[in-house]
Design an enzyme around this catalytic site. Structure first.
Site, PDB file in Angstrom:
ATOM      1  CD  GLU A  53      -2.742  -1.092   2.812  1.00  0.00           C
ATOM      2  OE1 GLU A  53      -3.880  -1.513   2.580  1.00  0.00           O
ATOM      3  OE2 GLU A  53      -1.987  -0.726   3.762  1.00  0.00           O
ATOM      4  CB  CYS A  54       0.663   4.219   0.114  1.00  0.00           C
ATOM      5  SG  CYS A  54       0.508   5.992  -0.095  1.00  0.00           S
ATOM      6  N   GLY A  55       3.334   3.773   0.340  1.00  0.00           N
ATOM      7  CA  GLY A  55       4.623   3.779   0.674  1.00  0.00           C
ATOM      8  C   GLY A  55       5.492   2.572   0.336  1.00  0.00           C
TER       9      GLY A  55
ATOM     10  CE1 TYR B 134       2.967   0.630  -7.738  1.00  0.00           C
ATOM     11  CE2 TYR B 134       1.348   2.161  -7.202  1.00  0.00           C
ATOM     12  CZ  TYR B 134       1.973   1.477  -8.196  1.00  0.00           C
ATOM     13  OH  TYR B 134       1.858   1.760  -9.520  1.00  0.00           O
TER      14      TYR B 134
ATOM     15  CB  SER C 124      -2.857  -0.011  -5.034  1.00  0.00           C
ATOM     16  OG  SER C 124      -3.689   0.027  -3.933  1.00  0.00           O
TER      17      SER C 124
END
Length: 471
Positions: free
Chosen positions: A343-345, A347, A460
């Site tokens: 997730e986010c970081g 990714y 993502s």
């Protein structure tokens, strides 16, 4: 006697977090205090954990659903004396809904503090920044008091922030009494000594705070003990928990093996954005959770799956990049069809590299040029990362995306066990990712592809709350 209350405010920046932290520490010295945070926030909860000596949990009706919020609150307050719920933004701020989208005359506002207080029947304590305000406090409180009644909410008391003197406090208190409004329970003086560093996401995460954090929290608690009527606060917030009609939802897992599979969870200063309910849900599913540090560990733990949450990889990019041995292990794990969810970081960390631009400013000393003129020279550093995806993450200097998201799964991550195809999530990032190869999406948001999948790797910018979707 059990007390519970939601600490709210007219708007962000009024002092909710400061008051929450101080009250949690003050009350936790003699009581078992359970902390909660309204909204999809990872930063404030990290401070709650320290201040209350217990794990703080998120409550968000839009992200989690009403039943899940009730279930979490009911479960986590079983063995405590006081529950303090820090609100989000202003009392009625949440996911925008058009009037036509609901049949209610006065619709609930999903994701708002008001909605949390509604479904949990919680009394409200409102924090008001009174800098530059005296008798006008009654007009502000009166508006929120009347609208709260329309929602069936109990605005039980007020705490003033940024109060300049005892005389100032007396004026505020008299104004509320004159209009027969909820009582002023106390105040936080202007220029209080305790301070907390801020950055893009508000407070720095607990991993990155100064070494004087414990001292500052204790100082804050001491200030509040002098200026807030704690006995009255607990009296007006006495709470009889309603009986929530929550259906039992046992975990139905497809993990039909004798030995629990192990999942490695990246957790350190760079990767620290996790909902504790998600970790607990993975354990209930049958996963044995093993935590490791991409900053410090040279080898992956012996696991069958990996979970990379969000955090601050941009701050620790150089150190993450230098850990080539672990980066190689993660790359090989992915190529061998190991299960990975990011997730986010997380990714960003799986990309080939991370670019960070640093602006250096120099002012000219020539008198003929205005002093305000600034020459900017951008320097870009690029750090090699895991190279699971052929992609470049670039850290920006402004917010790229923020808000609630909903959509459908095109393909589900390895742990998503139920048949539900839709999801609710939250997006918040300052970076962009440029793909240098074609990857299939695994999500669809607003009928557009979102997120990418490579072999058994799902990544993502979405932050998921998945604790209630594993049934």
């Amino acid at each position: 006697m059990f007390s519970a209350f939601c600490l709210t405010a007219p708007n962000s920046g009024s002092g909710k977090t400061t008051l929450s932290i101080g009250l949690m520490r003050l009350l936790a010295k003699k009581n078992a205090v359970q902390a909660f945070k309204c909204g999809p926030d990872y930063i404030d909860t990290s401070y709650h954990n320290t201040a209350s000596f217990r794990t703080s949990y998120n409550l968000d009706t839009w992200l989690m659903g009403e039943e899940e919020v009730q279930a979490v609150f009911q479960d986590k307050t079983k063995n405590c004396d006081i529950a303090i719920i820090e609100g989000v933004m202003g009392l009625f701020d949440g996911k925008f809904q058009k009037k036509a989208e609901t049949k209610r005359k006065i619709p609930s506002i999903p994701g708002s503090t008001a909605h949390i207080a509604q479904i949990l029947s919680l009394p409200l304590i409102m924090v008001i920044d009174c800098k530059g305000m005296a008798q006008s406090i009654s007009a502000v409180v009166r508006g929120f008091y009347e609208q709260s009644k329309e929602y069936g909410l109990n605005l039980a008391g007020i705490i003033a922030n940024n109060v300049g003197s005892e005389k100032h406090y007396a004026m505020l208190k008299e104004s509320l009494e004159t209009w027969n409004l909820p009582p002023l329970l106390g105040y936080l003086p202007k220029n209080s000594t305790a301070s907390f560093k801020e950055r893009q996401l508000g407070l720095s995460h607990i991993f990155r705070t100064n070494p004087n954090l414990e001292k500052n929290i204790d100082e804050l608690a001491a200030i509040l003990s002098e200026h807030i009527d704690i006995e009255k606060l607990l009296s007006v917030t006495q709470y009889a928990p309603p009986s929530f009609d929550i259906p039992a939802r046992p975990i139905k897992t497809s993990l039909k093996i004798s030995k629990a599979p192990k999942i490695g969870i990246a957790y350190d200063e760079a990767f620290c954005f996790y909902y504790p309910q998600n970790i607990e849900a993975l354990k209930r599913m049958g996963y044995a959770c093993s935590f490791f540090s991409p900053l410090k560990d040279k080898k992956l733990p012996n696991v069958e799956a990996l979970y990379f949450g969000g955090g601050f990889p941009e701050i620790y990019a150089e150190k993450l990049s230098k850990n080539t041995q672990l980066r190689t292990e993660i790359k090989n794990f992915a190529e061998d069809y190991g299960d990975i969810f990011a997730e986010c970081g997380g990714y960003m960390y799986l990309c080939s590299s991370l670019k960070i631009k640093s602006d250096t400013k120099s002012k000219t000393k020539k008198e003929t040029v205005p002093a305000q003129k600034v020459t900017e020279q951008a320097k870009t550093k690029q750090y090699p990362l895991c190279n699971v995806f052929q992609a470049t993450a670039t850290m920006g200097n402004k917010l790229r995306s923020l808000g609630y998201r909903e959509g459908i799964f095109l393909e589900k991550p390895f742990f998503w066990q139920n048949g539900q195809k839709t999801f609710h999530g939250h997006e918040f990032h300052w970076s962009d990712i440029e793909l240098h190869a074609k990857y299939d999406p695994f999500l669809e948001v607003n009928q557009k592809p979102f997120g990418i999948r490579y072999k058994n790797v799902f990544a993502s910018y979405m932050h998921f709350y998945f604790a209630h979707l594993l049934t």
